[in-house]
Design a protein around this motif. Structure first.
Motif, mmCIF file in Angstrom:
data_model
loop_
_atom_site.group_PDB
_atom_site.id
_atom_site.type_symbol
_atom_site.label_atom_id
_atom_site.label_comp_id
_atom_site.label_asym_id
_atom_site.label_seq_id
_atom_site.Cartn_x
_atom_site.Cartn_y
_atom_site.Cartn_z
ATOM 1 N N MET A 115 12.429 44.667 15.358
ATOM 2 C CA MET A 115 13.705 45.553 15.288
ATOM 3 C C MET A 115 14.219 45.267 13.822
ATOM 4 S SD MET A 115 16.966 45.516 17.505
ATOM 5 C CE MET A 115 16.142 46.061 19.305
ATOM 6 N N TRP A 117 14.672 46.972 9.610
ATOM 7 C CA TRP A 117 14.160 47.690 8.392
ATOM 8 C C TRP A 117 13.081 46.900 7.974
ATOM 9 C CZ3 TRP A 117 16.177 52.611 7.005
ATOM 10 C CH2 TRP A 117 17.130 53.008 7.594
ATOM 11 N N ASN A 118 11.917 47.397 7.636
ATOM 12 C CA ASN A 118 10.854 46.510 7.136
ATOM 13 C C ASN A 118 10.106 47.539 6.174
ATOM 14 O OD1 ASN A 118 8.962 44.571 6.754
ATOM 15 N ND2 ASN A 118 8.885 44.314 8.857
ATOM 16 N N GLN A 133 12.208 50.660 2.862
ATOM 17 C CA GLN A 133 11.964 50.224 4.168
ATOM 18 C C GLN A 133 12.336 51.381 5.184
ATOM 19 O OE1 GLN A 133 14.596 48.236 2.226
ATOM 20 N NE2 GLN A 133 12.837 47.417 1.255
ATOM 21 N N TYR A 135 12.833 52.026 9.603
ATOM 22 C CA TYR A 135 13.633 51.459 10.832
ATOM 23 C C TYR A 135 12.594 51.491 12.046
ATOM 24 C CZ TYR A 135 16.854 49.838 14.079
ATOM 25 O OH TYR A 135 17.669 48.914 15.021
ATOM 26 N N VAL A 137 11.555 49.771 15.806
ATOM 27 C CA VAL A 137 12.045 49.091 17.034
ATOM 28 C C VAL A 137 10.714 49.337 18.058
ATOM 29 C CG1 VAL A 137 13.458 48.959 18.967
ATOM 30 C CG2 VAL A 137 14.218 50.127 16.905
ATOM 31 N N LYS A 176 15.839 57.900 11.944
ATOM 32 C CA LYS A 176 16.708 56.889 11.761
ATOM 33 C C LYS A 176 16.671 55.970 10.833
ATOM 34 C CE LYS A 176 19.009 57.778 15.534
ATOM 35 N NZ LYS A 176 20.452 57.920 15.525
#
Lengths: 191, 252
Positions: A115, A117-118, A133, A135, A137, A176
């Motif tokens: 979960m 930002w990556n 990055q 988002y 989930v 998102k």
């Protein structure tokens, strides 16, 4: 004006996806009507929640064949992308089989859901030029494969994004993901 | 690399943003939509909205506010305050909320967590827990910290995860409003006990507190309110500082 359809089968993020397109000046149609979906210029297949439950709804609405046979650009988002794969370990359910991959569960050693930002890496196709990055989930992932057009790393490297012919998928939520997400949506609409 | 999340919390009362010092004195800190957009623009990673006056009659007003937020903001947000049932959650999620935070209702009826996870997936179920370090150890408190229970914080977060929570938002009542730093030890213990993400809340007063949190614990997110609303801490500068200390953060 581009005729964009968001498949509305009760998935939780339909509204957020719709708002993201609206912020970019588009006005998508939300529907589960096969005829409207088939005649769209662009189709978005959203999804959050459980793979098995979602797949059952898709089947019950008679949308499996409809989605599989679409010829226009189609974007699966998060669970939407996972449902476009062959099989998911989440509920051991068969997906639409568009992407030739199985969906796997993250290792128990990691905090799950993945979960936040990556980084999206190794970007091509609709992800070309994207840096920074997005988002994420999710608790299940698609391994790296020949259809991967962006990768991400969480314990292992996995597919952040997929493409095959007219079908595209994002594991993250472009709706998102701030400005980066907008860029990706616009890239999709340029297909 | 997964980035540490910085999350401003907006307490909502009658459609306006407020923040209570130690949850008692309330001060007006602006319009929720404008604040939310501002935070999104300057690099907040997520937002949390807590409706502190949520009553049944006001739920429709809240849903409208949630829809306005979803329409205007392109980062994820959680909504909490008075969610007692699947129906309550459904209204907010359908209005565009990404996650639902439950607090007292889950303590009173833990099955609520399972019902929510079964219906919407655990990724959108946040267990919000307020606790105080008493002479009997860390105890869960209800009604914004006013009512003590005999429930052990650490037992509760473990149980909540098993029941279906997908994230824990832990507020230390001892630290909240003090601006003296986060409850590092308790936070680290909570984080080790569960395999879902944990958000730290309560005690942020200066930038160093965020450095301490991310350097001394494995916690993945930090939440604060007044230090952001009153610009004691500016998010871009905070992130710049954290990045210089090799703490992975997202910059916009």
């Amino acid at each position: 004006m581009k005729n964009i359809v968001i498949i509305d089968y009760g998935a939780g993020n339909v509204k957020s996806v719709n708002f993201a397109f609206q912020r970019l000046g588009y006005n998508p149609v939300l529907t589960d009507d096969p005829k409207t979906i088939k005649t769209a210029d662009y189709v978005v297949f959203p999804g959050v929640g459980h793979a098995k439950a979602a797949m059952e709804t898709i089947e019950a609405k008679g949308l499996s064949e409809v989605i599989r046979n679409l010829k226009q650009p189609v974007l699966g988002v998060c669970l939407g992308m996972q449902l476009m794969c062959r099989f998911s370990e989440e509920g051991d359910v068969n997906g639409l089989g568009i992407f030739d991959m199985d969906v796997k569960k993250f290792d128990d050693q990691l905090k799950v859901p993945h979960m936040g930002w990556n980084d999206v890496l190794d970007c091509s196709s609709i992800m070309k030029g994207v840096t920074g990055q997005t988002y994420f989930v999710h608790s299940y992932y698609v391994p790296i494969n020949q259809e991967t057009i962006a990768s991400c790393e969480y314990g292992i490297k996995f597919s952040a994004s997929l493409a095959k012919d007219n079908f595209f998928g994002c594991q993250f939520h472009p709706e998102k993901s701030g400005k980066v997400g907008e860029e990706i949506i616009l890239n999709f609409l340029n297909q | 690399m997964l980035r540490k999340r910085i999350i401003p919390c907006l307490d909502i009362k009658d459609g306006r943003t407020v923040k209570g010092v130690n949850f008692v004195d309330l001060q007006d800190a602006g319009d929720p939509i404008e604040l939310a957009k501002k935070y999104s623009d300057i690099g907040a990673d997520e937002l949390v909205f807590l409706d502190i006056t949520a009553t049944h009659e006001k739920r429709k007003t809240l849903a409208k506010l949630v829809e306005r937020i979803a329409r205007n903001v392109s980062i994820p947000f959680t909504v909490g305050g008075g969610v007692r049932s699947v129906e309550d959650a459904d209204v907010l999620l359908h209005a565009g909320a990404d996650k639902i935070a439950v607090n007292s209702a889950a303590v009173k009826r833990p099955e609520l967590l399972t019902e929510l996870a079964d219906k919407f997936g655990n990724q959108c179920v946040v267990l919000s827990v307020d606790a105080k370090n008493t002479e009997d150890g860390w105890k869960v408190h209800l009604v914004g910290g006013r009512e003590r229970t005999d429930i052990d914080l650490f037992d509760w977060v473990k149980k909540a995860e098993q029941l279906g929570a997908g994230e824990i938002l832990f507020t230390s009542m001892d630290h909240d409003g003090t601006k003296g730093g986060f409850a590092l030890e308790a936070l680290q213990k909570v984080d080790e006990l569960v395999s879902i993400p944990v958000i730290a809340s309560g005690g942020a007063g200066k930038e160093e507190h965020f450095s301490d949190l991310f350097q001394q614990t494995e916690i993945s997110a930090a939440l604060a309110a007044s230090v952001f609303h009153f610009q004691t801490i500016e998010i871009p500068e905070l992130k710049h500082k954290l990045a210089q200390e090799n703490i992975p953060v997202r910059t916009v």
